[in-house]
Structure formats: structure tokens, C-alpha cells
Design a protein around this motif. Sequence first.
Motif, PDB file in Angstrom:
ATOM      1  N   GLN B 113      -9.848   2.279   3.320  1.00  0.00           N
ATOM      2  CA  GLN B 113      -8.910   2.207   2.211  1.00  0.00           C
ATOM      3  C   GLN B 113      -7.566   1.620   2.668  1.00  0.00           C
ATOM      4  O   GLN B 113      -6.963   0.809   2.005  1.00  0.00           O
ATOM      5  CB  GLN B 113      -8.714   3.615   1.638  1.00  0.00           C
ATOM      6  CG  GLN B 113      -7.853   3.656   0.410  1.00  0.00           C
ATOM      7  CD  GLN B 113      -7.762   5.063  -0.172  1.00  0.00           C
ATOM      8  OE1 GLN B 113      -8.526   5.954   0.180  1.00  0.00           O
ATOM      9  NE2 GLN B 113      -6.834   5.264  -1.070  1.00  0.00           N
ATOM     10  N   GLN B 114      -7.087   2.095   3.841  1.00  0.00           N
ATOM     11  CA  GLN B 114      -5.768   1.673   4.341  1.00  0.00           C
ATOM     12  C   GLN B 114      -5.842   0.496   5.317  1.00  0.00           C
ATOM     13  O   GLN B 114      -4.964   0.338   6.153  1.00  0.00           O
ATOM     14  CB  GLN B 114      -5.061   2.847   5.028  1.00  0.00           C
ATOM     15  CG  GLN B 114      -4.801   4.033   4.127  1.00  0.00           C
ATOM     16  CD  GLN B 114      -3.814   3.727   3.014  1.00  0.00           C
ATOM     17  OE1 GLN B 114      -3.065   2.766   3.101  1.00  0.00           O
ATOM     18  NE2 GLN B 114      -3.827   4.519   1.962  1.00  0.00           N
ATOM     19  N   ASN B 116      -6.304  -0.386   8.129  1.00  0.00           N
ATOM     20  CA  ASN B 116      -6.319  -0.001   9.549  1.00  0.00           C
ATOM     21  C   ASN B 116      -6.456  -1.190  10.492  1.00  0.00           C
ATOM     22  O   ASN B 116      -7.142  -1.117  11.505  1.00  0.00           O
ATOM     23  CB  ASN B 116      -7.438   0.997   9.839  1.00  0.00           C
ATOM     24  CG  ASN B 116      -7.224   2.317   9.127  1.00  0.00           C
ATOM     25  OD1 ASN B 116      -6.151   2.561   8.595  1.00  0.00           O
ATOM     26  ND2 ASN B 116      -8.227   3.158   9.111  1.00  0.00           N
ATOM     27  N   ALA B 195      -5.812   1.060  -2.292  1.00  0.00           N
ATOM     28  CA  ALA B 195      -4.430   0.978  -1.823  1.00  0.00           C
ATOM     29  C   ALA B 195      -3.771  -0.342  -2.218  1.00  0.00           C
ATOM     30  O   ALA B 195      -2.665  -0.640  -1.781  1.00  0.00           O
ATOM     31  CB  ALA B 195      -4.388   1.162  -0.309  1.00  0.00           C
TER      32      ALA B 195
END
Lengths: 216, 277
Positions: B113-114, B116, B195
Motif C-alpha cells: 500500500q505504502q 516501500n 494511498a
Amino acid sequence: MWDWEYAFSIMPQLLKALQITISATILGFLLACILGLLLAFARRSNFKPLSLVTGGFVEFVRSTPLLAQLYFIFYVLPQCGIMLSPLSAGVIGLGLHYSTYLSEVYRAGIDAVPRGQWEASTALNFSRTRTWLSVILPQAIPPIIPVMGNYFIGMFKDTPLLSAITLVEVLQAAKIIGSHTFRYIEPITIVGLMFLVLSYVSSVGIRRLEARLNRW
Amino acid sequence: MEAIQLNQYEDISPVIDKPIISYQKVSKSFGDLKVLREIDLDIAPGEIVAVIGSSGSGKTTLARMLMTLEQPTSGVIMVDGEPLWHKSVNGKLVPADEKHIRRVRSKIGMVFQQFNLFPHMTILRNVTEAPIHVLGISRAEAEERAVAMLNKVGLGNKLDVYPAQLSGGQQQRVAIARALVMRPKVMLCDEVTSALDPELVGEVLEVLKEIAAEGETTMLLITHEMAFAGDVADRIIFIDKGRIVEQGPPNVILSNPRNPRTREFLSRFRQQWASKS
């Protein structure tokens, strides 16, 4: 009051002693950096006994005076058959003492790396070593450079303590010169200025390093 | 497993001969909180499965266990015929060591989601680091692969910039390239657009659609994008309170769900769409 001729005449002696001070600082700091990282790893270990013993060791070293530790290394260890030169004992003492502080700094830096970075490393199937080398340490260390730099300068200013274990570092050299000539003002002032200049140069260097490492 | 299992929700799982992924009675608890309850789920090679459900339903945990980011409390996850978290010793399953897990895990990739991404590495290095150090291929070959993959996600002109210089949608596309360059058999996408700013969602979903259309990679999509799920998935699974409540082809699940919970969940989404437009 201030005798320039005398000041210049004692410079070679002082510069020679300054080399001892600088060597002790650099070697001690290198040792502290490496040992501090190992302590930080040990403290994070999943193996509880290791983590606990490390925590206790760090607490112990930080709660006792550096001078007592230096005495122990230089005067007590020989009774156990470990003889060290004043410089080696000094480097080990400084390195050990400061490694406990640096281990906490490393720990803060490592903890500040977001969990997602570890997870991405797992998802890409990096080994543990590769995760540390490629992902975690390169992100953990740049933010802690200023704090590490402060400890470097702190250690530099702690080196006169090594005179207590017979090492003739720069301040001790100044004191010896003074006691021979009964003129203290020049040697002590010069040494003070040397500390000032080198500390300042170091702090500028650290700021440059920080800027370089924080490019992204 | 001898028979098809019928659970209390009258849900019939499809029979899959040689599943690439098989969850067998997998449960996960965090303390007293039961996140997943005895999940049985088989995924066929090449299948695109979308998992939907409200937040807290356990759908993300489903993917995270497959990526070995969370350890199941009980049950077995099979990847390509091998247990992921276990090792077979004298016919008994025992907890696997790191070496075993790494070998089986190499078949799985994940997009988060983020995003990374690694912020201290250029885009190119983000994508080449794993091929070089994990697959052990040469830097030249890794770069060739990485550039091809970045071209595919439309970022071949951003090789030397750092993630912070990219938009969220671009970063997520790099993350997709980074996962795909490892050529995983199974790709997990965990709410990869949640996000993102609304106007950036499309570009990421387009890339995923393309990959899905190629049909080479099995995909498990954890998503809130119902339209996207309906578009690309072969099967949609609805999870509620840690259980698979309903599953089936998108047209059935999205237009004519049988289970009251599924209906309720989907109607809320329809209302949201209605209020947005």
C-alpha cells in the motif's frame, strides 16, 4: 606576559604530543563505532540472554566513570596477565566507554527506519545480511551522523584523561613543559587553542559529511 | 483433501487440480483477536483472485502470511506443492528454517500500500538490487531486465532519480517493476491504490491490468477498487470477520451476491460511488 619566542620553541614538542591525542581519538572512535554497532545488534537479538547481558553491560559502562575504567584496564588487567601499552589501554578504554553511548545512538537510528523497509526486503527475499547492508544501515546512519559527531568531539576532549594512565598526550605534555620552565601560560593556552581549532574543524567536517549523506 | 468443503455460508470453492497456492485451515490471531478463522483457499496457476472486504476483515493478513510477514497461528500454506512455513520431516510437518522459507518465498512477490521503495536508492537501483544480490545475476543483465521492466510500467526515463522525486502513482509503478523483475510465480498486491490521490489510481491499475492480461503471473489482489476487481479478476472472494463468506466469478459476486453480508458490503460501495459522482 606572553613570550612569542618561547611559544614557538615549545611548538614541536606540543605538536608531537598532539599526534598522540589525535591517534587515540581516531582509533578510539573507530573502535567505538564498530563495537557500538555490535552492541546494538546484540541488544536487538531475539536470543533473550544475549540481549539482556548486553543491556546490563551497556548500563554498567555508562554508569561508571571513564577514569575508573581506564584504571581498571591499565592497572588491574596486568594482574590477570593482560599487559597493555598506555596508548592501547587508552584506545580500548575510550572505545569501550563510547561504544555504549554509540550503541544507543545506532539503536535510535535503526528503530527510525520504517517497518515497510524491512517488509520490502523480505518481499524481495533479501538475506538478513543483505537487508542490513543495502537497506537498513544506509538509512539508519546518515540521520545519526550529527550525534555521532558530537560524541567524536566529546571523546577528543576526554583524551587528557589518558594522562592518568601515563600517556603523554598534548595536555600532559603542556603540563610537563610548564613544570620544567615554570611558564604555564603559553603551553596551556596553545593546547586550549589546539583543541578549539580541531573541534571546530571536526564539526565543520561532520556537517559536510551529513550534507553529503542526506542527498536523497 | 478428500472432499470439497461446504462451509456454513453455502459457499462452494472451485475444485483446483494443482493449486499454486493452497491455504489449509489457516488461522491467525493477534493476542485474543482472531483475524482469520480456518481459511481454506486454493488458487490455480495463472488465476487472478481479488479479495474484498471491509477494513479489519483480515484480507490484508491473508496476503501478509503468504509473503511471510505474519506467521499463521495454525494451519498450513502450500506454495507450488510445498509447505511455506513448514518442512516435512519423516512425514510430519515441523516449523521450517530460514533457508527453507527463503527458497519457497522466492516464488512470491508483493506490492505494498505504502510502496516501500528504498528512498536512498535511485529508481534503477531499487529495481536491480534484488536481482543482483538475491538471484545472483550480473549487474549488466540486471540492468537490462530492470530497464525493460521500467519501460513496461512507463518509467524508463526516470532511471536516475530518487523515489522522493516521483509522484505516488509513479512510485507505485516502480514498486510493481521491482517485484516483477524477480519473476515471481505469484504476485500479491495489498491495496496498492489506497494511498494514492484519486487522479493517480488509474495509471497504477492500468499497469496491473496489463500484467494480468499477460496471464503469466498468478495474482492475489487485496483491493477496495470494485470496478477494477470486476475487470481483471477471474474470481472474487469476500472476506468478513476472518472468514471467506462468499466467492465466485466477478459478474456473480458484484451483481448478484447471495450472502446478506456481501450484499450489505457492496451496497455501501454503490452508495459511495453514487455520492461521489
